[in-house]
Every structure is written in C-alpha cells, then in structure tokens.
Design a protein around this motif. Structure first.
Motif, PDB file in Angstrom:
ATOM      1  N   LYS A  16      64.980 -17.259 103.986  1.00 16.29           N
ATOM      2  CA  LYS A  16      65.696 -15.987 104.063  1.00 16.29           C
ATOM      3  C   LYS A  16      67.065 -16.114 103.397  1.00 16.29           C
ATOM      4  O   LYS A  16      67.442 -15.286 102.569  1.00 16.29           O
ATOM      5  CB  LYS A  16      65.843 -15.566 105.525  1.00 16.29           C
ATOM      6  CG  LYS A  16      66.638 -14.294 105.714  1.00 16.29           C
ATOM      7  CD  LYS A  16      66.631 -13.813 107.142  1.00 16.29           C
ATOM      8  CE  LYS A  16      67.389 -14.708 108.056  1.00 16.29           C
ATOM      9  NZ  LYS A  16      67.627 -14.124 109.384  1.00 16.29           N
ATOM     10  N   CYS A  17      67.788 -17.180 103.703  1.00 17.60           N
ATOM     11  CA  CYS A  17      69.114 -17.396 103.117  1.00 17.60           C
ATOM     12  C   CYS A  17      69.015 -17.627 101.610  1.00 17.60           C
ATOM     13  O   CYS A  17      69.880 -17.188 100.851  1.00 17.60           O
ATOM     14  CB  CYS A  17      69.814 -18.556 103.794  1.00 17.60           C
ATOM     15  SG  CYS A  17      70.304 -18.173 105.480  1.00 17.60           S
ATOM     16  N   TRP A  18      67.955 -18.297 101.179  1.00 15.97           N
ATOM     17  CA  TRP A  18      67.769 -18.528  99.749  1.00 15.97           C
ATOM     18  C   TRP A  18      67.591 -17.202  99.022  1.00 15.97           C
ATOM     19  O   TRP A  18      68.208 -16.965  97.986  1.00 15.97           O
ATOM     20  CB  TRP A  18      66.556 -19.441  99.499  1.00 15.97           C
ATOM     21  CG  TRP A  18      66.354 -19.733  98.050  1.00 15.97           C
ATOM     22  CD1 TRP A  18      66.941 -20.715  97.319  1.00 15.97           C
ATOM     23  CD2 TRP A  18      65.516 -18.993  97.147  1.00 15.97           C
ATOM     24  NE1 TRP A  18      66.523 -20.642  96.013  1.00 15.97           N
ATOM     25  CE2 TRP A  18      65.640 -19.592  95.871  1.00 15.97           C
ATOM     26  CE3 TRP A  18      64.673 -17.903  97.291  1.00 15.97           C
ATOM     27  CZ2 TRP A  18      64.964 -19.131  94.758  1.00 15.97           C
ATOM     28  CZ3 TRP A  18      64.008 -17.434  96.165  1.00 15.97           C
ATOM     29  CH2 TRP A  18      64.147 -18.056  94.918  1.00 15.97           C
ATOM     30  N   TYR A  19      66.753 -16.323  99.554  1.00 13.87           N
ATOM     31  CA  TYR A  19      66.551 -15.015  98.924  1.00 13.87           C
ATOM     32  C   TYR A  19      67.856 -14.227  98.862  1.00 13.87           C
ATOM     33  O   TYR A  19      68.179 -13.615  97.843  1.00 13.87           O
ATOM     34  CB  TYR A  19      65.495 -14.193  99.666  1.00 13.87           C
ATOM     35  CG  TYR A  19      64.086 -14.556  99.280  1.00 13.87           C
ATOM     36  CD1 TYR A  19      63.600 -14.284  98.007  1.00 13.87           C
ATOM     37  CD2 TYR A  19      63.235 -15.160 100.190  1.00 13.87           C
ATOM     38  CE1 TYR A  19      62.312 -14.617  97.647  1.00 13.87           C
ATOM     39  CE2 TYR A  19      61.942 -15.501  99.842  1.00 13.87           C
ATOM     40  CZ  TYR A  19      61.481 -15.221  98.564  1.00 13.87           C
ATOM     41  OH  TYR A  19      60.208 -15.550  98.210  1.00 13.87           O
ATOM     42  N   LEU A  20      68.605 -14.233  99.941  1.00 10.30           N
ATOM     43  CA  LEU A  20      69.863 -13.486  99.967  1.00 10.30           C
ATOM     44  C   LEU A  20      70.882 -14.076  99.001  1.00 10.30           C
ATOM     45  O   LEU A  20      71.551 -13.341  98.272  1.00 10.30           O
ATOM     46  CB  LEU A  20      70.431 -13.458 101.388  1.00 10.30           C
ATOM     47  CG  LEU A  20      69.620 -12.650 102.398  1.00 10.30           C
ATOM     48  CD1 LEU A  20      70.166 -12.853 103.796  1.00 10.30           C
ATOM     49  CD2 LEU A  20      69.599 -11.178 102.035  1.00 10.30           C
ATOM     50  N   SER A  21      71.011 -15.383  98.977  1.00 13.70           N
ATOM     51  CA  SER A  21      72.010 -16.009  98.108  1.00 13.70           C
ATOM     52  C   SER A  21      71.665 -15.858  96.629  1.00 13.70           C
ATOM     53  O   SER A  21      72.546 -15.913  95.780  1.00 13.70           O
ATOM     54  CB  SER A  21      72.180 -17.484  98.462  1.00 13.70           C
ATOM     55  OG  SER A  21      71.008 -18.212  98.165  1.00 13.70           O
ATOM     56  N   ASN A  22      70.396 -15.671  96.310  1.00 13.80           N
ATOM     57  CA  ASN A  22      69.984 -15.519  94.925  1.00 13.80           C
ATOM     58  C   ASN A  22      69.854 -14.066  94.485  1.00 13.80           C
ATOM     59  O   ASN A  22      69.496 -13.795  93.344  1.00 13.80           O
ATOM     60  CB  ASN A  22      68.669 -16.262  94.678  1.00 13.80           C
ATOM     61  CG  ASN A  22      68.902 -17.741  94.623  1.00 13.80           C
ATOM     62  OD1 ASN A  22      69.483 -18.246  93.677  1.00 13.80           O
ATOM     63  ND2 ASN A  22      68.481 -18.447  95.652  1.00 13.80           N
ATOM     64  N   HIS A  23      70.148 -13.139  95.382  1.00 11.34           N
ATOM     65  CA  HIS A  23      70.128 -11.714  95.020  1.00 11.34           C
ATOM     66  C   HIS A  23      71.468 -11.381  94.376  1.00 11.34           C
ATOM     67  O   HIS A  23      72.523 -11.740  94.898  1.00 11.34           O
ATOM     68  CB  HIS A  23      69.900 -10.848  96.261  1.00 11.34           C
ATOM     69  CG  HIS A  23      69.561  -9.443  95.930  1.00 11.34           C
ATOM     70  ND1 HIS A  23      70.501  -8.552  95.462  1.00 11.34           N
ATOM     71  CD2 HIS A  23      68.392  -8.767  95.988  1.00 11.34           C
ATOM     72  CE1 HIS A  23      69.929  -7.382  95.259  1.00 11.34           C
ATOM     73  NE2 HIS A  23      68.646  -7.488  95.570  1.00 11.34           N
TER      74      HIS A  23
END
Length: 71
Positions: free
Chosen positions: A6-13
């Motif tokens: 979840k954090c990976w998706y958010l940080s890469n948005h």
C-alpha cells in the motif's frame, strides 16, 4: 506485506511524490485499499466523511442514483 505494498503504491503515485517521509507514513496509516467487483457501488454522495479514490487498475462509471437506486 499488504501495508508495504500500500505504501509503495502511494509513494510511487505522482500526486504524492512531493510528500516527505513522515507525511507519507501518515498517509499510509490513514489510507484504506479495497477491491470492487464490476457493478459494485463504492461511494455514496451522502457519506459524512470526505473521500478521495485512486484507481489502481480498471475503469469506473460515475452515476447519480436516488434513494430507490434508480440510475
């Protein structure tokens, strides 16, 4: 594992790339992910909490319905 993803998706948005590490951690804490099957209603306009939805994959249809769920 799910929290890291979840954090990976958010940080890469691109919307959240300007956040610092602490801000991103706070966003990860308060953010929820949910899968929605085709035809499922994911939001009601009379919801009391303001919400932002990010689409990971797929398409959405935006419609207005009344109390009897007439489209």
């Amino acid at each position: 594992m799910f929290e890291e993803l979840k954090c990976w998706y958010l940080s890469n948005h691109k919307l959240f790339r300007t956040l610092n590490e602490n801000q991103l951690k706070q966003l990860c804490i308060i953010t929820g992910f949910k899968k929605a099957k085709k035809g499922k209603i994911i939001y009601f306009s009379y919801s009391e909490l303001p919400s932002v939805f990010l689409l990971k994959k797929g398409n959405i249809k935006i419609v207005s319905v009344d109390e009897i769920v007439n489209l």
